[in-house]
Design a protein around this motif. Structure first.
Motif, PDB file in Angstrom:
ATOM      1  N   THR A 177       0.806  -1.223   0.000  1.00  0.00           N
ATOM      2  CA  THR A 177       0.000   0.000   0.000  1.00  0.00           C
ATOM      3  C   THR A 177       0.839   1.274   0.000  1.00  0.00           C
ATOM      4  O   THR A 177       0.323   2.358   0.269  1.00  0.00           O
ATOM      5  N   GLY A 178       2.129   1.147  -0.282  1.00  0.00           N
ATOM      6  CA  GLY A 178       2.957   2.321  -0.528  1.00  0.00           C
ATOM      7  C   GLY A 178       3.602   2.970   0.672  1.00  0.00           C
ATOM      8  O   GLY A 178       4.189   4.049   0.554  1.00  0.00           O
ATOM      9  N   ARG A 179       3.549   2.322   1.842  1.00  0.00           N
ATOM     10  CA  ARG A 179       4.091   2.974   3.037  1.00  0.00           C
ATOM     11  C   ARG A 179       5.601   3.184   2.935  1.00  0.00           C
ATOM     12  O   ARG A 179       6.132   4.195   3.425  1.00  0.00           O
ATOM     13  N   ILE A 180       6.313   2.239   2.303  1.00  0.00           N
ATOM     14  CA  ILE A 180       7.754   2.409   2.142  1.00  0.00           C
ATOM     15  C   ILE A 180       8.051   3.335   0.974  1.00  0.00           C
ATOM     16  O   ILE A 180       9.007   4.116   1.017  1.00  0.00           O
ATOM     17  N   THR A 181       7.234   3.293  -0.069  1.00  0.00           N
ATOM     18  CA  THR A 181       7.431   4.191  -1.216  1.00  0.00           C
ATOM     19  C   THR A 181       7.417   5.638  -0.766  1.00  0.00           C
ATOM     20  O   THR A 181       8.270   6.444  -1.152  1.00  0.00           O
ATOM     21  N   THR A 182       6.436   5.982   0.057  1.00  0.00           N
ATOM     22  CA  THR A 182       6.346   7.379   0.515  1.00  0.00           C
ATOM     23  C   THR A 182       7.494   7.720   1.466  1.00  0.00           C
ATOM     24  O   THR A 182       7.956   8.863   1.491  1.00  0.00           O
ATOM     25  N   TYR A 183       7.980   6.732   2.212  1.00  0.00           N
ATOM     26  CA  TYR A 183       9.129   6.995   3.076  1.00  0.00           C
ATOM     27  C   TYR A 183      10.377   7.263   2.228  1.00  0.00           C
ATOM     28  O   TYR A 183      11.153   8.176   2.538  1.00  0.00           O
ATOM     29  N   LEU A 184      10.562   6.494   1.162  1.00  0.00           N
ATOM     30  CA  LEU A 184      11.688   6.739   0.258  1.00  0.00           C
ATOM     31  C   LEU A 184      11.579   8.129  -0.368  1.00  0.00           C
ATOM     32  O   LEU A 184      12.579   8.837  -0.514  1.00  0.00           O
ATOM     33  N   ASP A 185      10.364   8.505  -0.721  1.00  0.00           N
ATOM     34  CA  ASP A 185      10.139   9.842  -1.267  1.00  0.00           C
ATOM     35  C   ASP A 185      10.533  10.909  -0.249  1.00  0.00           C
ATOM     36  O   ASP A 185      11.138  11.926  -0.608  1.00  0.00           O
ATOM     37  N   SER A 186      10.230  10.686   1.017  1.00  0.00           N
ATOM     38  CA  SER A 186      10.570  11.664   2.060  1.00  0.00           C
ATOM     39  C   SER A 186      12.081  11.781   2.253  1.00  0.00           C
ATOM     40  O   SER A 186      12.563  12.797   2.774  1.00  0.00           O
ATOM     41  N   ASP A 234      13.505   9.521  -5.988  1.00  0.00           N
ATOM     42  CA  ASP A 234      12.465   9.552  -7.019  1.00  0.00           C
ATOM     43  C   ASP A 234      11.809   8.176  -7.057  1.00  0.00           C
ATOM     44  O   ASP A 234      12.090   7.349  -7.924  1.00  0.00           O
ATOM     45  N   ALA A 235      10.913   7.930  -6.094  1.00  0.00           N
ATOM     46  CA  ALA A 235      10.395   6.578  -5.863  1.00  0.00           C
ATOM     47  C   ALA A 235       9.010   6.382  -6.471  1.00  0.00           C
ATOM     48  O   ALA A 235       8.176   7.291  -6.479  1.00  0.00           O
ATOM     49  N   PHE A 236       8.785   5.171  -6.963  1.00  0.00           N
ATOM     50  CA  PHE A 236       7.472   4.747  -7.422  1.00  0.00           C
ATOM     51  C   PHE A 236       7.280   3.296  -6.993  1.00  0.00           C
ATOM     52  O   PHE A 236       8.231   2.626  -6.576  1.00  0.00           O
ATOM     53  N   GLY A 237       6.031   2.802  -7.066  1.00  0.00           N
ATOM     54  CA  GLY A 237       5.752   1.458  -6.576  1.00  0.00           C
ATOM     55  C   GLY A 237       5.080   0.570  -7.602  1.00  0.00           C
ATOM     56  O   GLY A 237       4.317   1.035  -8.455  1.00  0.00           O
ATOM     57  N   PHE A 250       1.966   4.540  -8.760  1.00  0.00           N
ATOM     58  CA  PHE A 250       1.856   3.130  -8.409  1.00  0.00           C
ATOM     59  C   PHE A 250       1.239   2.367  -9.579  1.00  0.00           C
ATOM     60  O   PHE A 250       0.276   2.838 -10.188  1.00  0.00           O
ATOM     61  N   GLU A 251       1.795   1.196  -9.868  1.00  0.00           N
ATOM     62  CA  GLU A 251       1.311   0.367 -10.965  1.00  0.00           C
ATOM     63  C   GLU A 251       1.150  -1.082 -10.502  1.00  0.00           C
ATOM     64  O   GLU A 251       1.823  -1.529  -9.566  1.00  0.00           O
ATOM     65  N   VAL A 252       0.263  -1.806 -11.169  1.00  0.00           N
ATOM     66  CA  VAL A 252       0.105  -3.243 -10.925  1.00  0.00           C
ATOM     67  C   VAL A 252       1.104  -3.996 -11.797  1.00  0.00           C
ATOM     68  O   VAL A 252       1.234  -3.709 -12.993  1.00  0.00           O
ATOM     69  N   GLY A 253       1.814  -4.951 -11.215  1.00  0.00           N
ATOM     70  CA  GLY A 253       2.777  -5.723 -11.988  1.00  0.00           C
ATOM     71  C   GLY A 253       3.400  -6.824 -11.156  1.00  0.00           C
ATOM     72  O   GLY A 253       3.261  -6.865  -9.935  1.00  0.00           O
ATOM     73  N   ALA A 265      17.929   3.305 -10.800  1.00  0.00           N
ATOM     74  CA  ALA A 265      19.130   3.592 -10.014  1.00  0.00           C
ATOM     75  C   ALA A 265      19.164   2.735  -8.762  1.00  0.00           C
ATOM     76  O   ALA A 265      20.224   2.441  -8.212  1.00  0.00           O
ATOM     77  N   GLY A 266      17.983   2.351  -8.307  1.00  0.00           N
ATOM     78  CA  GLY A 266      17.880   1.502  -7.124  1.00  0.00           C
ATOM     79  C   GLY A 266      16.561   0.759  -7.118  1.00  0.00           C
ATOM     80  O   GLY A 266      15.589   1.186  -7.742  1.00  0.00           O
ATOM     81  N   ALA A 267      16.537  -0.358  -6.425  1.00  0.00           N
ATOM     82  CA  ALA A 267      15.315  -1.155  -6.305  1.00  0.00           C
ATOM     83  C   ALA A 267      15.193  -1.647  -4.877  1.00  0.00           C
ATOM     84  O   ALA A 267      16.191  -1.894  -4.189  1.00  0.00           O
ATOM     85  N   LEU A 268      13.964  -1.790  -4.452  1.00  0.00           N
ATOM     86  CA  LEU A 268      13.654  -2.267  -3.119  1.00  0.00           C
ATOM     87  C   LEU A 268      12.755  -3.489  -3.242  1.00  0.00           C
ATOM     88  O   LEU A 268      11.747  -3.448  -3.939  1.00  0.00           O
TER      89      LEU A 268
END
Length: 204
Positions: free
Chosen positions: A50-59, A63-66, A86-89, A102-105
């Protein structure tokens, strides 16, 4: 099974865990290190929930997306964090170009993946991270696993797998990554076993 379970639990999952990183010093420390290492460029939170880590990376200035397998989880992420993408995949077949990131989580996003399927996922992660880029993989420590029938207030059907850090390091090395750092910690309040974080890099 995985998609259906998380579609069902998405809203309650987010309500329970949305602030967990803020309250977890180990998560904050490791994500901070990851953010310092990643150079300019997009960062994929792969299996973002649900993007909780994505938004933390953004903070942290990334340049984070999920991307997540569950449309239900992505729907919650888009609602909660409309400023992010955010995308389904699937992590087995990412709609990303070679070396795009540049990076992946992979933040606990492979806890439902049996060992025999991990090499294929790690190969796909290696494909999308540029030379010199980083992957941070978080997972549960142990051997074997367990089944989840009920969690987050819902009946679910999930197999959870635990791995030893040395074994995961070997698989990531075979996929073309180089180990940078490994961290483990004892279980916290909501956790049943020790947790591990592996930071690896694609050889420049």
């Amino acid at each position: 099974m995985i998609e259906t379970s998380y579609n069902t639990a998405a809203a309650d999952y987010h309500a329970i865990l949305k602030d967990y990183t803020r309250d977890n010093p180990y998560d904050r420390a490791v994500l901070g290190l990851f953010a310092e290492r990643v150079a300019d460029g997009p960062v994929g939170d792969l299996g973002c929930g649900t993007g909780r880590i994505t938004t933390y990376l953004d903070s942290l200035g990334l340049d984070a997306f999920g991307i997540d397998l569950s449309p239900g989880m992505v729907e919650v992420a888009r609602k909660e964090y409309p400023e992010l993408r955010f995308e389904v995949g699937s992590l087995f077949d990412l709609d990303l170009k070679d070396g795009e990131l540049a990076g992946a989580l992979a933040w606990y996003s492979l806890v439902h993946t049996p060992r025999e399927d991990l090499p294929a996922v790690f190969a796909e992660l290696h494909r999308v991270v540029r030379p010199g880029g980083y992957l941070l993989h978080a997972f549960k420590v142990g051997t074997g696993g367990y089944h989840v029938d009920h969690a987050y207030g819902h009946d679910l059907d999930l197999d959870v797998y635990c791995y030893e850090p040395a074994d995961i390091t070997t698989l990531l090395t075979e996929a073309g990554f180089t180990e940078v750092a490994t961290f483990t910690h004892a279980p916290l309040e909501l956790e049943k076993q020790p947790q591990a974080y592996l930071l690896v890099r694609v050889t420049p």
